[in-house]
Design a protein around this motif. Structure first.
Motif, short mmCIF file in Angstrom:
data_model
loop_
_atom_site.label_atom_id
_atom_site.label_comp_id
_atom_site.label_asym_id
_atom_site.label_seq_id
_atom_site.Cartn_x
_atom_site.Cartn_y
_atom_site.Cartn_z
N GLU A 10 -63.71 -27.02 14.53
CA GLU A 10 -62.85 -28.16 14.21
C GLU A 10 -61.43 -27.71 13.96
N ALA A 11 -61.25 -26.58 13.25
CA ALA A 11 -59.90 -26.10 12.98
C ALA A 11 -59.19 -25.73 14.27
N SER A 12 -59.95 -25.12 15.22
CA SER A 12 -59.35 -24.76 16.50
C SER A 12 -58.91 -26.00 17.26
N GLU A 13 -59.77 -27.03 17.27
CA GLU A 13 -59.42 -28.25 17.98
C GLU A 13 -58.23 -28.93 17.33
N ALA A 14 -58.18 -28.91 15.97
CA ALA A 14 -57.09 -29.59 15.27
C ALA A 14 -55.78 -28.88 15.47
N SER A 15 -55.81 -27.55 15.73
CA SER A 15 -54.57 -26.81 15.89
C SER A 15 -53.93 -27.03 17.24
N GLU A 16 -54.68 -27.58 18.19
CA GLU A 16 -54.13 -27.85 19.50
C GLU A 16 -53.35 -29.16 19.47
N ALA A 17 -52.05 -29.09 19.67
CA ALA A 17 -51.24 -30.30 19.61
C ALA A 17 -51.58 -31.21 20.78
N SER A 18 -51.58 -32.52 20.50
CA SER A 18 -51.74 -33.48 21.59
C SER A 18 -50.60 -33.28 22.57
N GLU A 19 -50.83 -33.56 23.81
CA GLU A 19 -49.85 -33.32 24.85
C GLU A 19 -48.95 -34.55 24.98
N PRO A 20 -47.88 -34.66 24.14
CA PRO A 20 -47.07 -35.85 24.21
C PRO A 20 -46.23 -35.87 25.48
N PHE A 21 -46.12 -37.04 26.11
CA PHE A 21 -45.26 -37.16 27.27
C PHE A 21 -44.76 -38.59 27.36
N GLN A 67 -49.08 -39.20 6.17
CA GLN A 67 -48.83 -38.59 4.87
C GLN A 67 -50.12 -38.10 4.22
N TYR A 68 -51.22 -38.79 4.49
CA TYR A 68 -52.48 -38.44 3.83
C TYR A 68 -53.00 -37.10 4.32
N HIS A 69 -53.05 -36.92 5.63
CA HIS A 69 -53.54 -35.66 6.20
C HIS A 69 -52.37 -34.80 6.65
N ARG A 70 -51.36 -34.75 5.82
CA ARG A 70 -50.25 -33.81 6.06
C ARG A 70 -50.80 -32.40 5.87
N HIS A 71 -50.63 -31.54 6.85
CA HIS A 71 -51.21 -30.22 6.77
C HIS A 71 -50.19 -29.17 7.19
N PRO A 72 -50.37 -27.93 6.75
CA PRO A 72 -49.37 -26.90 7.00
C PRO A 72 -49.24 -26.56 8.48
N ALA A 73 -48.03 -26.18 8.86
CA ALA A 73 -47.79 -25.75 10.23
C ALA A 73 -48.60 -24.49 10.52
N PRO A 74 -49.05 -24.31 11.76
CA PRO A 74 -49.87 -23.13 12.09
C PRO A 74 -49.21 -21.81 11.72
N GLU A 75 -47.87 -21.73 11.81
CA GLU A 75 -47.20 -20.47 11.52
C GLU A 75 -47.30 -20.05 10.05
N LEU A 76 -47.68 -20.99 9.16
CA LEU A 76 -47.86 -20.63 7.76
C LEU A 76 -49.16 -19.87 7.53
N GLY A 77 -50.06 -19.91 8.49
CA GLY A 77 -51.28 -19.11 8.41
C GLY A 77 -52.25 -19.54 7.34
N ALA A 78 -52.36 -20.84 7.07
CA ALA A 78 -53.31 -21.31 6.06
C ALA A 78 -54.74 -20.98 6.50
N GLY A 182 -48.36 -29.65 2.92
CA GLY A 182 -47.59 -29.33 4.12
C GLY A 182 -46.86 -28.01 4.07
N GLY A 183 -46.44 -27.58 2.87
CA GLY A 183 -45.66 -26.35 2.76
C GLY A 183 -46.31 -25.25 1.98
N LEU A 184 -47.48 -25.54 1.36
CA LEU A 184 -48.21 -24.56 0.55
C LEU A 184 -47.35 -24.04 -0.60
N VAL A 185 -46.52 -24.92 -1.17
CA VAL A 185 -45.67 -24.54 -2.30
C VAL A 185 -45.88 -25.52 -3.44
N LEU A 186 -45.63 -25.05 -4.65
CA LEU A 186 -45.72 -25.87 -5.85
C LEU A 186 -44.32 -26.30 -6.28
#
Length: 504
Positions: A10-21, A67-78, A182-186
């Motif tokens: 599921e994490a792998s599928e969620a990390s793949e961005a939809s192909e916006p066009f 806003q509810y399922h705001r999640h960190p960018a892949p580059e943050l390595g969560a 979203g940012g893994l910061v307090l």
């Protein structure tokens, strides 16, 4: 890392961005345009496309989730991005389903597209959007045409000002959660959580679990108010269990729950260093002599959420006053608004949470597909979905009534307290507009003082200005009707075809 093979998938599928066009031709028509990719919009887009409709999902964010399922960018390595979310598996399934529908050509996902108006065109609708690039840079405009529109635009936080609320370190309760998700910061190491509404418990739990010290949750409402809604509570045992879970977490973390209290002032030089908390009477007037100081380096404060209705009210959709005192859309049992061809789901119909939003999104998709495809027979699951929707909606109204701000909150304001942060308008200028210049509503106060004319366009100061203008929480909520739902470069307006008219 995910803790199981299924979570890894599921994490792998969620990390793949939809192909916006972009639509291949400016004149291309979709069956349905969904505005907003939060729980309601994402669910509706997937459900409608699966039923054979050609769907475009238009969202201001760069990834689905809202806003509810705001999640960190892949580059943050969560390692476990779902740890701070409810129903993360459900979200990743819907996200993966959207990706598959996009690849199959049955749906289009337009990320970074902020819809600023919806206007009729023939028998359908034309949506105009500002396209944001990297770091929010303006990259142009886009137009989408569809036979039907579903508004799933979500909500924003309700803020009630108090002395010191503009100090660095004072953030919205939802904003603190967004920083963490979203940012893994307090927002700080010692954080007081304050305001009203069930969101406070979830925020305090998340902050404490992430390592912050939360000395107190300061709730202006009285939980005893739920005693008037016992039948509704018993019909929603999952909600009761969720509340008990958060309460247990507060006990484990040593967090005090101060009910019928409010932060009436924040103190600090350069940054918040402490807050004064006072006990409130049933109308939210601060009781003299009850103030106490709590040291902190951050304050997460919010008094619930406000449905985001700019697009809907510009279309003329009818509104009602919810139990929490905010304006919400009038919707029928099919999730249809008062404007034919326009449906809505999620917080636009009243603040109710993600589970309710998912149900409403699916029900809206069923209704739209039935209307556009000419199907009369109800679906097998439809009756059960409606019952669950109605049960959760009743619970949402009960929560709204219990945590609705009382009119006495203005008693903690001082003449120099800023009400409108964007335009730096203090309480004294608003009261002068009302008492001396004769303003009787928020719009007139805005014309006299510029309160609400700043970048946020009154989203932050609107409830406070309305209360000071005489429309306290006991009155009818009157939403602003705006021709533009977000800031739009003048060149985009100049490029509109002559036949398109944007009226206030």
């Amino acid at each position: 890392m995910p803790t199981s093979p299924s979570e890894a998938s599921e994490a792998s599928e969620a990390s793949e961005a939809s192909e916006p066009f972009e639509p291949s031709e400016p004149s291309e028509w979709f069956d349905l345009a969904v505005v907003g990719a939060g729980p309601a919009g994402l669910t509706a887009a997937v459900a409608a496309a699966r039923r054979g409709l050609r769907v475009v999902l238009v969202d201001a964010g760069d990834r689905p989730g809202g806003q509810y399922h705001r999640h960190p960018a892949p580059e943050l390595g969560a390692r476990r991005p779902g740890a701070l979310h409810h129903d993360w598996r459900g979200f990743t399934r819907r996200r993966a389903a959207l990706d598959g529908l996009v690849r199959a050509g049955r749906a289009v996902h337009l990320a970074g597209h902020h819809v600023w108006t919806v206007v009729p065109e023939g028998t359908g609708w034309m949506l105009h959007a500002v396209v944001a690039g990297a770091a929010g840079a303006d990259e142009g405009a886009a137009t989408v045409r569809a036979r039907a529109v579903l508004l799933a635009t979500g909500s924003h936080e309700r803020q009630l000002p108090f002395p010191g609320w503009t100090l660095p370190g004072v953030v919205g309760a939802g904003g603190a959660q967004a920083m963490l998700k979203g940012g893994l910061v307090l927002p700080g190491r010692r954080v007081v959580v304050a305001g009203s509404g069930p969101l406070l418990l979830a925020v305090a739990d998340s902050l404490a679990a992430a390592g912050a010290r939360v000395p107190a949750v300061v709730e202006a409402g009285a939980y005893l108010g739920y005693s008037g809604f016992v039948p509704t509570l018993l019909r929603n045992p999952a909600k009761l269990a969720e509340g008990a879970l958060h309460g247990g977490a507060l006990l484990r973390h040593g967090t005090r729950l101060l009910a019928r209290h409010a932060v009436v002032e924040a103190h600090g030089s350069g940054r918040v260093e402490a807050v004064t908390v006072a006990r409130l009477d049933p109308d939210w007037h601060p009781l003299p002599g009850t103030g106490r100081r709590i040291p902190c380096d951050a304050l997460a404060v919010g008094h619930g959420l406000v449905p985001q209705l700019e697009l809907a009210t510009a279309l003329g959709c009818a509104t009602r006053t919810s139990a929490d005192g905010t304006a919400a859309l009038v919707l029928d049992t099919e999730q249809a608004t008062s404007v034919p061809g326009v449906w809505a789901a999620g917080e636009t119909g009243g603040i109710g949470g993600a589970r309710l939003a998912v149900l409403e999104g699916e029900l809206a998709a069923v209704s739209i597909a039935r209307t556009l495809l000419g199907v009369r027979a109800p679906e097998p699951r439809e009756a059960a979905l409606r019952r669950r929707r109605d049960r959760l909606r009743a619970f949402a109204e009960a929560m709204g009534a219990v945590h609705r701000p009382g009119p006495g909150w203005t008693g903690w304001l001082r003449p120099d307290t800023e009400v409108c942060r964007c335009e730096e308008v203090p309480v004294a200028r608003v009261t002068e507009a009302v008492d001396t210049l004769g303003a009787r509503d928020a719009r007139t106060v805005k014309l006299f003082t510029r309160a609400g004319m700043g970048w946020c366009q009154g989203r932050t100061c609107g409830p406070a200005v309305a209360a000071l203008a005489g429309h306290a929480s006991g009155g009818e909520a009157v939403p602003d009707r705006r021709p533009l739902a977000c800031p739009v470069p003048l060149r985009h307006l100049a490029e509109l075809p002559e036949q398109v008219r944007i009226e206030d």
